[in-house]
Design an enzyme around this catalytic site. Structure first.
Site, PDB file in Angstrom:
ATOM      1  N   ASP A 240      50.353  12.657  10.171  1.00 38.49           N
ATOM      2  CA  ASP A 240      49.154  13.474   9.950  1.00 38.49           C
ATOM      3  C   ASP A 240      48.775  13.362   8.474  1.00 38.49           C
ATOM      4  OD1 ASP A 240      48.109  16.139  11.860  1.00 38.49           O
ATOM      5  OD2 ASP A 240      47.353  15.929   9.815  1.00 38.49           O
TER       6      ASP A 240
ATOM      7  N   ASN B 280      41.731  15.819  16.197  1.00 38.39           N
ATOM      8  CA  ASN B 280      40.750  16.793  16.653  1.00 38.39           C
ATOM      9  C   ASN B 280      39.405  16.134  16.977  1.00 38.39           C
ATOM     10  OD1 ASN B 280      41.559  16.526  13.899  1.00 38.39           O
ATOM     11  ND2 ASN B 280      39.891  17.877  13.280  1.00 38.39           N
TER      12      ASN B 280
ATOM     13  N   GLU C 180      45.344  14.916  27.877  1.00 42.65           N
ATOM     14  CA  GLU C 180      46.411  15.910  27.977  1.00 42.65           C
ATOM     15  C   GLU C 180      45.887  17.154  28.682  1.00 42.65           C
ATOM     16  OE1 GLU C 180      49.686  15.670  27.448  1.00 42.65           O
ATOM     17  OE2 GLU C 180      49.461  17.572  28.465  1.00 42.65           O
TER      18      GLU C 180
ATOM     19  N   ALA D 277      35.824  21.824  32.803  1.00 39.99           N
ATOM     20  CA  ALA D 277      34.581  22.456  33.264  1.00 39.99           C
ATOM     21  C   ALA D 277      34.857  23.287  34.522  1.00 39.99           C
ATOM     22  CB  ALA D 277      33.525  21.392  33.529  1.00 39.99           C
TER      23      ALA D 277
ATOM     24  N   LEU E 148      37.735  24.628  35.493  1.00 36.41           N
ATOM     25  CA  LEU E 148      38.574  25.800  35.181  1.00 36.41           C
ATOM     26  C   LEU E 148      37.735  26.892  34.523  1.00 36.41           C
ATOM     27  CD1 LEU E 148      41.726  23.910  33.863  1.00 36.41           C
ATOM     28  CD2 LEU E 148      41.607  25.311  35.937  1.00 36.41           C
TER      29      LEU E 148
ATOM     30  N   CYS F 194      39.188  24.359  23.618  1.00 33.98           N
ATOM     31  CA  CYS F 194      38.781  23.291  24.552  1.00 33.98           C
ATOM     32  C   CYS F 194      37.604  23.611  25.466  1.00 33.98           C
ATOM     33  CB  CYS F 194      39.978  22.890  25.403  1.00 33.98           C
ATOM     34  SG  CYS F 194      41.301  22.192  24.422  1.00 33.98           S
ATOM     35  N   PHE F 195      37.656  24.751  26.162  1.00 32.91           N
ATOM     36  CA  PHE F 195      36.681  24.959  27.242  1.00 32.91           C
ATOM     37  C   PHE F 195      35.237  24.823  26.749  1.00 32.91           C
ATOM     38  CE2 PHE F 195      39.370  27.641  30.434  1.00 32.91           C
ATOM     39  CZ  PHE F 195      40.085  26.501  30.748  1.00 32.91           C
TER      40      PHE F 195
ATOM     41  N   PHE G  36      43.537  33.701  21.249  1.00 30.74           N
ATOM     42  CA  PHE G  36      42.631  33.531  22.403  1.00 30.74           C
ATOM     43  C   PHE G  36      43.323  33.768  23.740  1.00 30.74           C
ATOM     44  CE2 PHE G  36      43.333  29.490  24.670  1.00 30.74           C
ATOM     45  CZ  PHE G  36      44.217  28.828  23.832  1.00 30.74           C
TER      46      PHE G  36
HETATM   47  N1  LIG Z   1      44.854  22.340  21.933  1.00 29.58           N
HETATM   48  C1  LIG Z   1      45.015  22.079  23.220  1.00 29.58           C
HETATM   49  O1  LIG Z   1      45.540  22.876  23.965  1.00 29.58           O
HETATM   50  C2  LIG Z   1      44.552  20.778  23.805  1.00 29.58           C
HETATM   51  C3  LIG Z   1      44.956  20.445  25.099  1.00 29.58           C
HETATM   52  C4  LIG Z   1      44.537  19.227  25.634  1.00 29.58           C
HETATM   53  C5  LIG Z   1      43.752  18.364  24.893  1.00 29.58           C
HETATM   54  N2  LIG Z   1      43.378  18.719  23.627  1.00 29.58           N
HETATM   55  C6  LIG Z   1      42.609  17.734  22.844  1.00 29.58           C
HETATM   56  O2  LIG Z   1      43.548  17.068  21.985  1.00 29.58           O
HETATM   57  C7  LIG Z   1      42.925  16.740  20.729  1.00 29.58           C
HETATM   58  C8  LIG Z   1      43.719  17.346  19.592  1.00 29.58           C
HETATM   59  O3  LIG Z   1      43.692  18.752  19.730  1.00 29.58           O
HETATM   60  P1  LIG Z   1      44.647  19.688  18.866  1.00 29.58           P
HETATM   61  O4  LIG Z   1      44.461  21.069  19.391  1.00 29.58           O
HETATM   62  O5  LIG Z   1      46.015  19.102  18.820  1.00 29.58           O
HETATM   63  O6  LIG Z   1      43.958  19.544  17.409  1.00 29.58           O
HETATM   64  P2  LIG Z   1      44.547  19.989  16.012  1.00 29.58           P
HETATM   65  O7  LIG Z   1      43.382  20.254  15.142  1.00 29.58           O
HETATM   66  O8  LIG Z   1      45.591  21.047  16.205  1.00 29.58           O
HETATM   67  O9  LIG Z   1      45.314  18.695  15.478  1.00 29.58           O
HETATM   68  C9  LIG Z   1      44.692  17.520  15.110  1.00 29.58           C
HETATM   69  C10 LIG Z   1      45.414  16.952  13.888  1.00 29.58           C
HETATM   70  O10 LIG Z   1      44.905  15.646  13.625  1.00 29.58           O
HETATM   71  C11 LIG Z   1      44.967  15.447  12.214  1.00 29.58           C
HETATM   72  N3  LIG Z   1      44.107  14.324  11.826  1.00 29.58           N
HETATM   73  C12 LIG Z   1      42.762  14.222  11.901  1.00 29.58           C
HETATM   74  N4  LIG Z   1      42.342  13.017  11.491  1.00 29.58           N
HETATM   75  C13 LIG Z   1      43.447  12.322  11.147  1.00 29.58           C
HETATM   76  C14 LIG Z   1      43.663  11.007  10.662  1.00 29.58           C
HETATM   77  N5  LIG Z   1      42.652  10.149  10.461  1.00 29.58           N
HETATM   78  N6  LIG Z   1      44.934  10.614  10.401  1.00 29.58           N
HETATM   79  C15 LIG Z   1      45.963  11.466  10.615  1.00 29.58           C
HETATM   80  N7  LIG Z   1      45.817  12.722  11.083  1.00 29.58           N
HETATM   81  C16 LIG Z   1      44.574  13.136  11.354  1.00 29.58           C
HETATM   82  C17 LIG Z   1      44.534  16.767  11.638  1.00 29.58           C
HETATM   83  O11 LIG Z   1      44.954  16.903  10.292  1.00 29.58           O
HETATM   84  C18 LIG Z   1      45.225  17.757  12.597  1.00 29.58           C
HETATM   85  O12 LIG Z   1      46.478  18.192  12.109  1.00 29.58           O
HETATM   86  C19 LIG Z   1      41.487  17.241  20.842  1.00 29.58           C
HETATM   87  O13 LIG Z   1      40.683  16.184  21.289  1.00 29.58           O
HETATM   88  C20 LIG Z   1      41.569  18.310  21.919  1.00 29.58           C
HETATM   89  O14 LIG Z   1      40.348  18.471  22.603  1.00 29.58           O
HETATM   90  C21 LIG Z   1      43.777  19.890  23.057  1.00 29.58           C
HETATM   91  O1  LIG Z   2      41.922  33.477  34.932  1.00 25.23           O
HETATM   92  C1  LIG Z   2      41.759  33.236  33.738  1.00 25.23           C
HETATM   93  C2  LIG Z   2      42.350  32.136  33.075  1.00 25.23           C
HETATM   94  C3  LIG Z   2      42.092  31.943  31.728  1.00 25.23           C
HETATM   95  N1  LIG Z   2      41.286  32.807  31.051  1.00 25.23           N
HETATM   96  C4  LIG Z   2      41.006  32.555  29.621  1.00 25.23           C
HETATM   97  O2  LIG Z   2      40.583  31.225  29.457  1.00 25.23           O
HETATM   98  C5  LIG Z   2      40.965  30.723  28.193  1.00 25.23           C
HETATM   99  C6  LIG Z   2      41.685  29.406  28.324  1.00 25.23           C
HETATM  100  O3  LIG Z   2      42.947  29.615  28.911  1.00 25.23           O
HETATM  101  P1  LIG Z   2      43.910  28.416  29.347  1.00 25.23           P
HETATM  102  O4  LIG Z   2      43.136  27.443  30.137  1.00 25.23           O
HETATM  103  O5  LIG Z   2      45.093  29.010  29.981  1.00 25.23           O
HETATM  104  O6  LIG Z   2      44.361  27.829  27.933  1.00 25.23           O
HETATM  105  P2  LIG Z   2      43.966  26.495  27.117  1.00 25.23           P
HETATM  106  O7  LIG Z   2      45.099  26.237  26.206  1.00 25.23           O
HETATM  107  O8  LIG Z   2      42.599  26.633  26.568  1.00 25.23           O
HETATM  108  O9  LIG Z   2      43.994  25.329  28.222  1.00 25.23           O
HETATM  109  C7  LIG Z   2      42.819  24.738  28.771  1.00 25.23           C
HETATM  110  O10 LIG Z   2      42.293  23.770  27.887  1.00 25.23           O
HETATM  111  C8  LIG Z   2      43.247  22.721  27.567  1.00 25.23           C
HETATM  112  C9  LIG Z   2      42.585  21.860  26.517  1.00 25.23           C
HETATM  113  O11 LIG Z   2      41.743  20.895  27.049  1.00 25.23           O
HETATM  114  C10 LIG Z   2      43.609  21.978  28.838  1.00 25.23           C
HETATM  115  O12 LIG Z   2      44.518  20.927  28.537  1.00 25.23           O
HETATM  116  C11 LIG Z   2      44.213  22.952  29.841  1.00 25.23           C
HETATM  117  O13 LIG Z   2      44.501  22.263  31.065  1.00 25.23           O
HETATM  118  C12 LIG Z   2      43.220  24.081  30.096  1.00 25.23           C
HETATM  119  O14 LIG Z   2      43.812  25.062  30.951  1.00 25.23           O
HETATM  120  C13 LIG Z   2      41.819  31.822  27.545  1.00 25.23           C
HETATM  121  O15 LIG Z   2      41.043  32.571  26.640  1.00 25.23           O
HETATM  122  C14 LIG Z   2      42.232  32.677  28.728  1.00 25.23           C
HETATM  123  O16 LIG Z   2      42.482  34.000  28.360  1.00 25.23           O
HETATM  124  C15 LIG Z   2      40.702  33.884  31.680  1.00 25.23           C
HETATM  125  O17 LIG Z   2      39.974  34.655  31.066  1.00 25.23           O
HETATM  126  N2  LIG Z   2      40.959  34.066  33.015  1.00 25.23           N
END
Ligand SMILES: NC(=O)c1ccc[n+]([C@@H]2O[C@H](COP(=O)([O-])OP(=O)(O)OC[C@H]3O[C@@H](n4cnc5c(N)ncnc54)[C@H](O)[C@@H]3O)[C@@H](O)[C@H]2O)c1
Ligand SMILES: O=c1ccn([C@@H]2O[C@H](COP(=O)(O)OP(=O)(O)O[C@H]3O[C@H](CO)[C@@H](O)[C@H](O)[C@H]3O)[C@@H](O)[C@H]2O)c(=O)[nH]1
Length: 466
Positions: free
Chosen positions: A35, A92, A162, A227, A229, A278-279, A340
């Site tokens: 990172d 990100n 993911e 979308a 969910l 995400c959502f 959240f």
């Molecule tokens: N947070 C979740 O629950 C979740 C779940 C599924 C998918 N995603 C997706 O995964 C991706 C990452 O999400 P996140 O929540 O981990 O983001 P995050 O902001 O927590 O982490 C991203 C990291 O990438 C680093 N970064 C950016 N540009 C860089 C570069 N050029 N070289 C090295 N490091 C670099 C940043 O410094 C940061 O630490 C997004 O596309 C998100 O939509 C997130």
């Molecule tokens: O019945 C429900 C379920 C969830 N939530 C809310 O919805 C948001 C999202 O919750 P959740 O989906 O559990 O957490 P995320 O970490 O945002 O995960 C979603 O977004 C991720 C990032 O893309 C995906 O990987 C996951 O599959 C998807 O569930 C939160 O504020 C929850 O409180 C509600 O209000 N009611």
């Protein structure tokens, strides 16, 4: 093809936990998470496992087991790319805040930077895996950059979105419903690359849960899953408002429809509105993509999910104001929770931020207790909205380390996050120390309404008529 070294660019909420689990399950593979944020890398390397930058139940034990053995966190991005056979991009992809597509499209500048850096640092052929959530057809741009700016090496691009949810990331990674791998199914090299990634996951995921598709289906499936969910949450939230006007109870409705096996019981929990990184971002992106293809009706359909969510947050704030005799000016209002959802320290797009902003506009004094979120983070969140000066935000909003101190003298309490510990609070003690009449606004339907009413509280719970 045997993978012996993996590099993951991005040590955030996805990169960190995902790679920790891969390293734990595949001890023969060296996994380096890199990172540009040195502070984040230092925190991942912290001796004190409670100081990791991402809080997820069970993550400390996994990092503790694999770190230093075959899991490494570093800021030497070029070196890690050069050594690896497979490079994950897990940076990100937030909503754009400027220019064309502002407020809707995904900002892909960090993805492009990664692609250019992979191209320039590579000294051998590589498999590049899109782990970030991306608009459909992004792999085309990534491939174009890699093929045209590289040192002549060959790259196979895979999409491996993911699906983990925060708060349950470790369980979701250890026992995923499915792993999705999109690749070039029309060439031998493409199929080989897909198989190489299948082999990594096959160390712990049953083969019938590893799906492979073409790249575009994989990219679009991620946006579609989010979308769907979010749509369920907005659907139940929209009906929670109807319940409040009709004496139907949203819990009874939710239970009744969830028993239909075609509908199922999950994601029907009414709330003050969904949050998380995400959502909203992914639906806005879907809406933008649809409009860019001229699919206006499809775009409007999905946009409504966001509109209902904004409405739900707004009506919760309005309910508080109305119940406090139409003025919250100078009144102490306590927020229980800022994250959240429970079991995470992530606050991105948390409903609490927006509800707070609306109440601060009315001059409320907000005191927040959240077991995992720091005061600095709360100020970052509220300052980011740019509604008022930083000085004003610090005058009107503070965090408290103790829930009883946060509630003492309050005119009202609002539950914004469903932390389990809020159920266990001594509610009689809180009642005795509050302004009367004591009002609770339960944005998560977490608390025992009847028990609280017996103590003397007035309780508003989403989707229940009072
Ligand atoms: N947070 C979740 O629950 C979740 C779940 C599924 C998918 N995603 C997706 O995964 C991706 C990452 O999400 P996140 O929540 O981990 O983001 P995050 O902001 O927590 O982490 C991203 C990291 O990438 C680093 N970064 C950016 N540009 C860089 C570069 N050029 N070289 C090295 N490091 C670099 C940043 O410094 C940061 O630490 C997004 O596309 C998100 O939509 C997130
Ligand atoms: O019945 C429900 C379920 C969830 N939530 C809310 O919805 C948001 C999202 O919750 P959740 O989906 O559990 O957490 P995320 O970490 O945002 O995960 C979603 O977004 C991720 C990032 O893309 C995906 O990987 C996951 O599959 C998807 O569930 C939160 O504020 C929850 O409180 C509600 O209000 N009611």
């Amino acid at each position: 093809m045997n993978i012996s070294k993996i590099c993951c660019i991005g040590a955030g909420y996805v990169g960190g936990p995902t790679m920790a689990v891969i390293a734990q399950k595949c001890p023969q593979i060296q996994v380096k998470v890199v990172d540009i944020n040195q502070a984040r890398i230092d925190a991942w390397n912290s001796e004190d496992l409670s100081a990791l930058p991402v809080y997820e139940p069970g993550l400390d034990a996994i990092v503790g087991e694999a770190r230093g053995r075959n899991l490494f966190f570093s800021s030497e991005v070029d070196l890690a790319i050069e050594e690896a056979d497979m490079v994950f991009i897990s940076v990100n992809t937030p909503t754009k805040t400027y220019g064309e597509g502002k407020g809707q499209a995904a900002d892909l500048k960090w993805i492009e930077k990664c692609a250019r850096q992979i191209a320039s640092a590579s000294k051998s052929n590589k498999i590049v895996v899109e782990k970030s959530t991306l608009p459909v057809r992004t792999a085309e741009a990534v491939k174009d950059i890699l093929d045209n700016t590289g040192n002549g090496y060959k790259f196979q691009i895979l999409s491996n979105p993911e699906f983990l949810a925060e708060g349950t990331a470790v369980e979701d990674l250890l026992d995923p419903d499915r792993v999705l791998i999109g690749g070039d199914t029309s060439t031998e090299e493409g199929l080989e690359a897909i198989q190489a990634l299948v082999d990594v996951y096959a160390h712990w995921v049953p083969s019938e849960r590893i799906l492979s598709t073409n790249v575009w289906s994989s990219e679009l499936s991620k946006l579609t899953a989010n979308a769907f969910l979010a749509q369920r949450v907005s659907s139940i939230n929209s009906l929670s408002e109807l319940c409040e006007s009709t004496e139907a109870d949203i819990y009874e409705v939710s239970r009744a429809i969830g028993k239909d096996s075609r509908i199922g019981p999950k994601f029907l929990q009414p709330s003050v509105g969904f949050g998380g990184s995400c959502f909203q971002k992914d639906i806005l992106n879907l809406v933008y993509i649809c409009r860019s293809y001229g699919l206006f009706e499809v775009a409007d359909y999905w946009e409504q999910v966001i509109k209902i969510n904004d409405h739900q947050k707004g009506r919760f704030a309005k309910k508080i104001i109305k119940s406090l005799y139409n003025t919250v000016s100078g009144k102490k209002i306590t927020f229980l929770g800022w994250a959240f959802k429970k079991d995470t320290n992530d606050t991105r797009e948390s409903a609490a931020i927006y509800v707070a902003d609306l109440l601060l506009n009315e001059g409320a004094n907000i005191y927040v207790y959240d077991p995992k979120v720091s005061e600095d983070q709360m100020y970052n969140d509220i300052d980011y909205l740019n509604t008022r000066t930083k000085v004003e935000n610090r005058r009107l909003l503070q965090s408290e380390f103790d829930p009883y101190a946060a509630c003492k003298g309050a005119h009202a309490i609002a539950v914004l996050t469903e932390w389990d510990e809020f159920r266990e609070l001594d509610w009689q003690k809180i009642y005795d120390q509050m302004q009367k009449p004591c009002q609770i606004f339960d944005g998560r339907n977490l608390l025992d309404k009847q028990k609280l009413e017996k103590i003397g509280f007035r309780v508003y719970a989403i989707g229940k008529s009072s």
